[in-house]
Motif scaffolding. Structure first.
Motif, PDB file in Angstrom:
ATOM      1  N   VAL A  56       0.849  -1.188   0.000  1.00  0.00           N
ATOM      2  CA  VAL A  56       0.000   0.000   0.000  1.00  0.00           C
ATOM      3  C   VAL A  56       0.888   1.242   0.000  1.00  0.00           C
ATOM      4  N   PRO A  57       0.709   2.126  -0.991  1.00  0.00           N
ATOM      5  CA  PRO A  57       1.538   3.327  -1.077  1.00  0.00           C
ATOM      6  C   PRO A  57       1.272   4.324   0.059  1.00  0.00           C
ATOM      7  N   ALA A  58       2.239   5.189   0.300  1.00  0.00           N
ATOM      8  CA  ALA A  58       2.087   6.249   1.305  1.00  0.00           C
ATOM      9  C   ALA A  58       0.880   7.105   0.957  1.00  0.00           C
ATOM     10  N   GLY A  59       0.128   7.491   1.962  1.00  0.00           N
ATOM     11  CA  GLY A  59      -1.023   8.367   1.774  1.00  0.00           C
ATOM     12  C   GLY A  59      -2.308   7.662   1.391  1.00  0.00           C
ATOM     13  N   VAL A  60      -2.251   6.353   1.148  1.00  0.00           N
ATOM     14  CA  VAL A  60      -3.447   5.607   0.741  1.00  0.00           C
ATOM     15  C   VAL A  60      -4.059   4.943   1.969  1.00  0.00           C
ATOM     16  N   THR A  61      -5.363   5.168   2.173  1.00  0.00           N
ATOM     17  CA  THR A  61      -6.044   4.589   3.337  1.00  0.00           C
ATOM     18  C   THR A  61      -7.215   3.690   2.953  1.00  0.00           C
ATOM     19  N   SER A  62      -7.533   3.604   1.670  1.00  0.00           N
ATOM     20  CA  SER A  62      -8.577   2.667   1.244  1.00  0.00           C
ATOM     21  C   SER A  62      -8.325   2.219  -0.181  1.00  0.00           C
ATOM     22  N   LEU A  63      -8.804   1.025  -0.479  1.00  0.00           N
ATOM     23  CA  LEU A  63      -8.686   0.448  -1.820  1.00  0.00           C
ATOM     24  C   LEU A  63     -10.041  -0.080  -2.237  1.00  0.00           C
ATOM     25  N   GLN A  64     -10.379   0.100  -3.484  1.00  0.00           N
ATOM     26  CA  GLN A  64     -11.563  -0.534  -4.044  1.00  0.00           C
ATOM     27  C   GLN A  64     -11.082  -1.826  -4.691  1.00  0.00           C
ATOM     28  N   ILE A  65     -11.740  -2.937  -4.359  1.00  0.00           N
ATOM     29  CA  ILE A  65     -11.303  -4.245  -4.842  1.00  0.00           C
ATOM     30  C   ILE A  65     -12.405  -4.877  -5.688  1.00  0.00           C
ATOM     31  N   PHE A  66     -12.026  -5.393  -6.837  1.00  0.00           N
ATOM     32  CA  PHE A  66     -12.898  -6.184  -7.697  1.00  0.00           C
ATOM     33  C   PHE A  66     -12.203  -7.522  -7.885  1.00  0.00           C
ATOM     34  N   ALA A  67     -12.847  -8.610  -7.495  1.00  0.00           N
ATOM     35  CA  ALA A  67     -12.238  -9.938  -7.598  1.00  0.00           C
ATOM     36  C   ALA A  67     -13.164 -10.883  -8.364  1.00  0.00           C
ATOM     37  N   ARG A  68     -12.576 -11.758  -9.167  1.00  0.00           N
ATOM     38  CA  ARG A  68     -13.333 -12.760  -9.927  1.00  0.00           C
ATOM     39  C   ARG A  68     -12.691 -14.120  -9.704  1.00  0.00           C
ATOM     40  N   GLY A  69     -13.495 -15.114  -9.282  1.00  0.00           N
ATOM     41  CA  GLY A  69     -13.023 -16.484  -9.134  1.00  0.00           C
ATOM     42  C   GLY A  69     -12.803 -17.110 -10.504  1.00  0.00           C
ATOM     43  N   ALA A  70     -11.981 -18.137 -10.554  1.00  0.00           N
ATOM     44  CA  ALA A  70     -11.673 -18.797 -11.823  1.00  0.00           C
ATOM     45  C   ALA A  70     -12.840 -19.647 -12.302  1.00  0.00           C
ATOM     46  N   GLN A  71     -12.997 -19.730 -13.610  1.00  0.00           N
ATOM     47  CA  GLN A  71     -13.988 -20.615 -14.198  1.00  0.00           C
ATOM     48  C   GLN A  71     -13.552 -22.055 -13.982  1.00  0.00           C
ATOM     49  N   GLY A 104     -15.662  -4.617  -3.208  1.00  0.00           N
ATOM     50  CA  GLY A 104     -15.871  -3.822  -2.005  1.00  0.00           C
ATOM     51  C   GLY A 104     -14.727  -2.859  -1.794  1.00  0.00           C
ATOM     52  N   THR A 105     -14.850  -2.073  -0.745  1.00  0.00           N
ATOM     53  CA  THR A 105     -13.828  -1.099  -0.370  1.00  0.00           C
ATOM     54  C   THR A 105     -13.162  -1.571   0.917  1.00  0.00           C
ATOM     55  N   LEU A 106     -11.844  -1.582   0.933  1.00  0.00           N
ATOM     56  CA  LEU A 106     -11.072  -2.059   2.076  1.00  0.00           C
ATOM     57  C   LEU A 106     -10.282  -0.905   2.675  1.00  0.00           C
ATOM     58  N   SER A 107     -10.426  -0.686   3.983  1.00  0.00           N
ATOM     59  CA  SER A 107      -9.593   0.297   4.681  1.00  0.00           C
ATOM     60  C   SER A 107      -8.219  -0.326   4.898  1.00  0.00           C
ATOM     61  N   VAL A 108      -7.176   0.425   4.577  1.00  0.00           N
ATOM     62  CA  VAL A 108      -5.806  -0.076   4.684  1.00  0.00           C
ATOM     63  C   VAL A 108      -4.920   0.969   5.351  1.00  0.00           C
ATOM     64  N   ALA A 109      -3.759   0.522   5.795  1.00  0.00           N
ATOM     65  CA  ALA A 109      -2.750   1.419   6.351  1.00  0.00           C
ATOM     66  C   ALA A 109      -1.615   1.552   5.342  1.00  0.00           C
ATOM     67  N   PRO A 110      -1.117   2.769   5.142  1.00  0.00           N
ATOM     68  CA  PRO A 110       0.036   2.926   4.243  1.00  0.00           C
ATOM     69  C   PRO A 110       1.181   2.028   4.692  1.00  0.00           C
ATOM     70  N   GLY A 111       1.815   1.365   3.737  1.00  0.00           N
ATOM     71  CA  GLY A 111       2.918   0.465   4.036  1.00  0.00           C
ATOM     72  C   GLY A 111       2.503  -0.976   4.272  1.00  0.00           C
ATOM     73  N   ALA A 112       1.206  -1.227   4.461  1.00  0.00           N
ATOM     74  CA  ALA A 112       0.733  -2.604   4.659  1.00  0.00           C
ATOM     75  C   ALA A 112       0.938  -3.400   3.376  1.00  0.00           C
ATOM     76  N   THR A 113       1.089  -4.703   3.527  1.00  0.00           N
ATOM     77  CA  THR A 113       1.242  -5.581   2.371  1.00  0.00           C
ATOM     78  C   THR A 113       0.033  -6.503   2.276  1.00  0.00           C
ATOM     79  N   LEU A 114      -0.560  -6.548   1.087  1.00  0.00           N
ATOM     80  CA  LEU A 114      -1.681  -7.439   0.821  1.00  0.00           C
ATOM     81  C   LEU A 114      -1.170  -8.631   0.027  1.00  0.00           C
ATOM     82  N   ALA A 115      -1.712  -9.795   0.307  1.00  0.00           N
ATOM     83  CA  ALA A 115      -1.398 -10.990  -0.480  1.00  0.00           C
ATOM     84  C   ALA A 115      -2.573 -11.235  -1.418  1.00  0.00           C
ATOM     85  N   ILE A 116      -2.289 -11.375  -2.697  1.00  0.00           N
ATOM     86  CA  ILE A 116      -3.307 -11.558  -3.721  1.00  0.00           C
ATOM     87  C   ILE A 116      -3.192 -12.989  -4.250  1.00  0.00           C
TER      88      ILE A 116
END
Length: 166
Positions: free
Chosen positions: A48-63, A84-96
């Motif tokens: 998560v970049p500096a200054g970012v506190t939320s992300l909009q996420i669109f996810a699709r499962g595999a066929q 959905g929208t996810l609240s995040v902390a700058p510097g946090a790491t998400l696993a995709i």
């Protein structure tokens, strides 16, 4: 309730950084505000970049995988869509984790079927789920999950074949 149809060619996970002010947008002038993730067969990360506190996420499962052979081979089912929208902390790491048609990230294995007429075929593997995880990146750390579709059937469709329960 409104149903939205998305074309199958969309990527499995899209993270969008909402730009809420001109000053904030200017501070990110060299950073694209959208990041797309496709299937790789392994976990991917997003810092998560500096200054970012939320992300909009669109996810699709595999066929799910298509069936091969059998009396009436079926196509694999479409994966689910979650957003959905996810609240995040700058510097946090998400696993995709982007699910695959081969069952990566939880899809069931393909199976073999011999029908009542002894015509063999193989059902398709279930599609893997697509999810985003925060923290230790375990299953308990998932914050959004889009389920994978079911594998196609290689035999008779439904719960009965030739009038006999199976």
């Amino acid at each position: 309730m409104t149903m939205t149809r998305f074309p199958k060619r969309l990527l499995a996970v899209t993270l969008t950084i909402p730009l809420t002010s001109a000053a904030f947008a200017q501070s990110l002038c060299n950073l694209p505000n959208q990041r797309n993730f496709s299937f790789t067969g392994a976990a991917q990360t997003f810092a998560v970049p500096a200054g970012v506190t939320s992300l909009q996420i669109f996810a699709r499962g595999a066929q799910g995988g298509d069936a091969v052979g059998g009396t009436s081979p079926g196509a694999g089912g479409a994966g689910a869509v979650a957003s959905g929208t996810l609240s995040v902390a700058p510097g946090a790491t998400l696993a995709i984790y982007v699910g695959g048609r081969n069952g990566f990230n939880g899809g069931g294995a393909a199976g073999n079927n011999t029908t009542a007429t002894n015509v063999a075929g193989s059902s398709g593997a279930g599609g893997g789920a697509t999810d985003v995880r925060v923290g230790a990146a375990t299953l308990a750390d998932r914050v959004i999950v889009a389920a994978g579709g079911g594998g196609g059937s290689a035999g008779s469709q439904g719960s009965c074949a030739n009038g006999t329960a199976v």
